[in-house]
Motif scaffolding. Structure first.
Motif, PDB file in Angstrom:
ATOM      1  N   UNK A 239      27.705  38.645  52.034  1.00  0.00           N
ATOM      2  CA  UNK A 239      28.141  38.974  50.680  1.00  0.00           C
ATOM      3  C   UNK A 239      29.290  39.986  50.690  1.00  0.00           C
ATOM      4  N   UNK A 240      29.220  40.975  51.571  1.00  0.00           N
ATOM      5  CA  UNK A 240      30.311  41.946  51.642  1.00  0.00           C
ATOM      6  C   UNK A 240      31.581  41.300  52.212  1.00  0.00           C
ATOM      7  N   UNK A 241      31.435  40.445  53.209  1.00  0.00           N
ATOM      8  CA  UNK A 241      32.590  39.720  53.746  1.00  0.00           C
ATOM      9  C   UNK A 241      33.248  38.909  52.626  1.00  0.00           C
ATOM     10  N   UNK A 242      32.416  38.247  51.819  1.00  0.00           N
ATOM     11  CA  UNK A 242      32.906  37.498  50.665  1.00  0.00           C
ATOM     12  C   UNK A 242      33.639  38.398  49.671  1.00  0.00           C
ATOM     13  N   UNK A 243      33.037  39.556  49.381  1.00  0.00           N
ATOM     14  CA  UNK A 243      33.639  40.490  48.427  1.00  0.00           C
ATOM     15  C   UNK A 243      35.032  40.923  48.862  1.00  0.00           C
ATOM     16  N   UNK A 244      35.179  41.234  50.140  1.00  0.00           N
ATOM     17  CA  UNK A 244      36.471  41.685  50.646  1.00  0.00           C
ATOM     18  C   UNK A 244      37.489  40.542  50.620  1.00  0.00           C
ATOM     19  N   UNK A 245      37.078  39.368  51.054  1.00  0.00           N
ATOM     20  CA  UNK A 245      37.991  38.226  51.106  1.00  0.00           C
ATOM     21  C   UNK A 245      38.493  37.841  49.719  1.00  0.00           C
ATOM     22  N   UNK A 246      37.647  38.009  48.693  1.00  0.00           N
ATOM     23  CA  UNK A 246      38.011  37.610  47.334  1.00  0.00           C
ATOM     24  C   UNK A 246      38.205  38.815  46.417  1.00  0.00           C
ATOM     25  N   UNK A 247      38.575  39.927  46.995  1.00  0.00           N
ATOM     26  CA  UNK A 247      38.737  41.148  46.208  1.00  0.00           C
ATOM     27  C   UNK A 247      39.809  40.986  45.128  1.00  0.00           C
ATOM     28  N   UNK A 248      40.811  40.192  45.412  1.00  0.00           N
ATOM     29  CA  UNK A 248      41.897  39.977  44.447  1.00  0.00           C
ATOM     30  C   UNK A 248      41.845  38.578  43.848  1.00  0.00           C
ATOM     31  N   UNK A 249      40.650  38.039  43.755  1.00  0.00           N
ATOM     32  CA  UNK A 249      40.459  36.690  43.222  1.00  0.00           C
ATOM     33  C   UNK A 249      40.750  36.672  41.723  1.00  0.00           C
ATOM     34  N   UNK A 250      41.844  36.066  41.335  1.00  0.00           N
ATOM     35  CA  UNK A 250      42.245  36.030  39.927  1.00  0.00           C
ATOM     36  C   UNK A 250      41.911  34.709  39.261  1.00  0.00           C
ATOM     37  N   UNK A 251      41.481  33.725  40.035  1.00  0.00           N
ATOM     38  CA  UNK A 251      41.172  32.429  39.442  1.00  0.00           C
ATOM     39  C   UNK A 251      39.676  32.120  39.512  1.00  0.00           C
ATOM     40  N   UNK A 252      38.887  33.163  39.810  1.00  0.00           N
ATOM     41  CA  UNK A 252      37.421  33.077  39.769  1.00  0.00           C
ATOM     42  C   UNK A 252      36.871  31.969  40.674  1.00  0.00           C
ATOM     43  N   UNK A 253      37.319  31.989  41.925  1.00  0.00           N
ATOM     44  CA  UNK A 253      36.848  31.011  42.908  1.00  0.00           C
ATOM     45  C   UNK A 253      35.900  31.626  43.923  1.00  0.00           C
ATOM     46  N   UNK A 254      35.577  32.889  43.780  1.00  0.00           N
ATOM     47  CA  UNK A 254      34.717  33.591  44.725  1.00  0.00           C
ATOM     48  C   UNK A 254      33.361  32.885  44.839  1.00  0.00           C
ATOM     49  N   UNK A 255      32.916  32.534  46.041  1.00  0.00           N
ATOM     50  CA  UNK A 255      31.602  31.895  46.194  1.00  0.00           C
ATOM     51  C   UNK A 255      30.495  32.765  45.606  1.00  0.00           C
ATOM     52  N   UNK A 256      29.626  32.174  44.807  1.00  0.00           N
ATOM     53  CA  UNK A 256      28.589  32.951  44.136  1.00  0.00           C
ATOM     54  C   UNK A 256      27.439  33.256  45.101  1.00  0.00           C
ATOM     55  N   UNK A 257      26.772  34.362  44.830  1.00  0.00           N
ATOM     56  CA  UNK A 257      25.737  34.858  45.744  1.00  0.00           C
ATOM     57  C   UNK A 257      24.568  33.895  45.890  1.00  0.00           C
ATOM     58  N   UNK A 258      24.200  33.196  44.826  1.00  0.00           N
ATOM     59  CA  UNK A 258      23.039  32.317  44.923  1.00  0.00           C
ATOM     60  C   UNK A 258      23.297  31.172  45.890  1.00  0.00           C
ATOM     61  N   UNK A 259      24.529  30.720  46.000  1.00  0.00           N
ATOM     62  CA  UNK A 259      24.866  29.679  46.965  1.00  0.00           C
ATOM     63  C   UNK A 259      24.791  30.220  48.388  1.00  0.00           C
ATOM     64  N   UNK A 260      25.381  31.396  48.613  1.00  0.00           N
ATOM     65  CA  UNK A 260      25.325  32.010  49.945  1.00  0.00           C
ATOM     66  C   UNK A 260      23.877  32.272  50.349  1.00  0.00           C
TER      67      UNK A 260
END
Length: 401
Positions: A239-260
């Protein structure tokens, strides 16, 4: 990807998990908050006590996968359900149920002298705690729905073992929100939690037994949040790796936690080491993404297999691409880390992927030995929550798990 790692990388990944973990005090604060609300809703003067309201935690606090926020501006999101045990959905509208709960929560807010107003979301009410508390609580109104969900799943020959705790919830964007109807949105946080625990039950029980022995207590006296399994730790890291990778996600494509969380729990094979669990999960998690006859992705909710956690991927293909890009990046990053020796080298490699501050704290922590027992970590050194005095602003949620 081979599920093996050097001693240095194993210790560093364990230190990362310890640094991401929250204190026992935070878990106790979450417990106290929903228990306090539950007592209020069931007090003699309550306008809804006759409906047997039961309040319980869902989401990452229930699953034991909460991680510290990236910054002081973010809040912990305590997700809760208020299930009206003696109301059937065909006797009340979603709107009426939500209003009944909202009236009592507003009374609770005033009785507790909370300054911030009660917030309303699409499916929940939001209690905003005092400045500096760094958390808010979302409460979803619900009614029992287990019998109907069980019949539906069995009719479609799906696994219905977790169906008994299913609930029907409110949604103010539904077409029938204001009318009495049998057609309500479904959920089953208790069933999902039981499935999740079943994926790590052997290790969870052993960790609790170890802690109970060390403090001369019984296993039954040890709450689940006092220990951390390799599955939970791996999910926290991802989840933290995801947060950092999508920190500047402006199109709301960040993988959601329930899927991970769901794919990780499926792929977990009972590893007793965090690094090995992490590598094994990354290697196999995409195997649990199914496809329908039209090629659309399906990630089934284990507690309700007719629900697809990836249902938005067909409508927003960029989200599916983002997930696979994240998975490929995570595999590459942790494969490289697994082969490294020396905490400074590992810290440098993890800095752009997990954050400089986290990597630095983990490197500093390696002066000790670390532990899978929450009670043995510095993150759990205090039995009372410490919330600071800096005002916080809610962050955008990244999925309920």
């Amino acid at each position: 990807m081979a599920a093996s790692a050097t001693t240095s990388s194993k210790r560093f990944i364990e230190a990362i998990a310890d640094e991401l973990g929250i204190s026992d005090g935070r878990y106790e604060q979450a417990n106290d908050s929903y228990l306090s609300l539950g007592r209020w809703l069931n007090r003699p003067a309550s306008t809804i006590a006759v409906y047997a309201p039961a309040v319980y935690i869902q989401g990452s606090f229930g699953l034991g996968t909460v991680i510290k926020p990236l910054s002081l501006e973010e809040e912990y999101d305590v997700d809760a359900v208020c299930e009206f045990k003696s109301i059937a959905k065909h006797t009340v509208s979603q709107k009426r149920l939500k209003t009944l709960l909202g009236t009592e929560i507003e009374a609770y807010r005033k009785a507790q002298t909370m300054v911030k107003p009660l917030g309303e979301g699409r499916r929940c009410w939001t209690l905003n705690y005092a400045e500096g508390a760094q958390f808010h609580m979302d409460i979803v109104p619900a009614v029992p729905n287990g019998a109907e969900v069980r019949r539906m799943l069995e009719a479609h020959r799906f696994d219905a073992r977790w169906a008994g705790t299913a609930i029907a919830i409110t949604d103010n964007e539904r077409y029938n929100y204001s009318v009495v109807s049998d057609d309500w949105p479904r959920s089953n946080p208790k069933g999902y939690l039981q499935w999740f625990k079943s994926r790590m039950l052997v290790v969870l029980t052993e960790r609790k037994r170890e802690l109970a022995k060390s403090i001369n207590a019984t296993v039954e006296q040890i709450p689940d949040y006092r220990v951390r399994t390799p599955l939970q730790a791996a999910i926290m890291i991802l989840k933290r790796h995801r947060d950092i990778m999508f920190q500047d996600d402006e199109i709301h494509c960040c993988p959601i936690s329930i899927i991970i969380t769901t794919l990780s729990a499926h792929a977990y094979n009972g590893e007793e080491d965090i690094a090995e669990a992490l590598l094994s999960i990354l290697s196999g998690m995409d195997r649990y993404i199914q496809r329908d006859e039209r090629g659309r992705a399906w990630i089934r909710n284990p507690s309700d297999p007719m629900e697809n956690f990836a249902d938005k991927w067909a409508e927003y293909p960029a989200r599916e691409r983002a997930f696979y890009n994240w998975l490929a990046q995570a595999r590459d990053d942790f494969r490289r880390i697994a082969n490294m020796e020396g905490r400074t080298l590992i810290a440098e490699a993890l800095t752009p992927r997990m954050g400089a501050e986290l990597a630095k704290r983990a490197e500093g922590r390696l002066g000790g030995t670390g532990s899978l027992l929450r009670g043995a970590t510095s993150a759990a050194a205090s039995s009372t929550p410490s919330f600071g005095s800096t005002p916080r602003v809610p962050s955008t949620p990244k999925g309920f798990a």
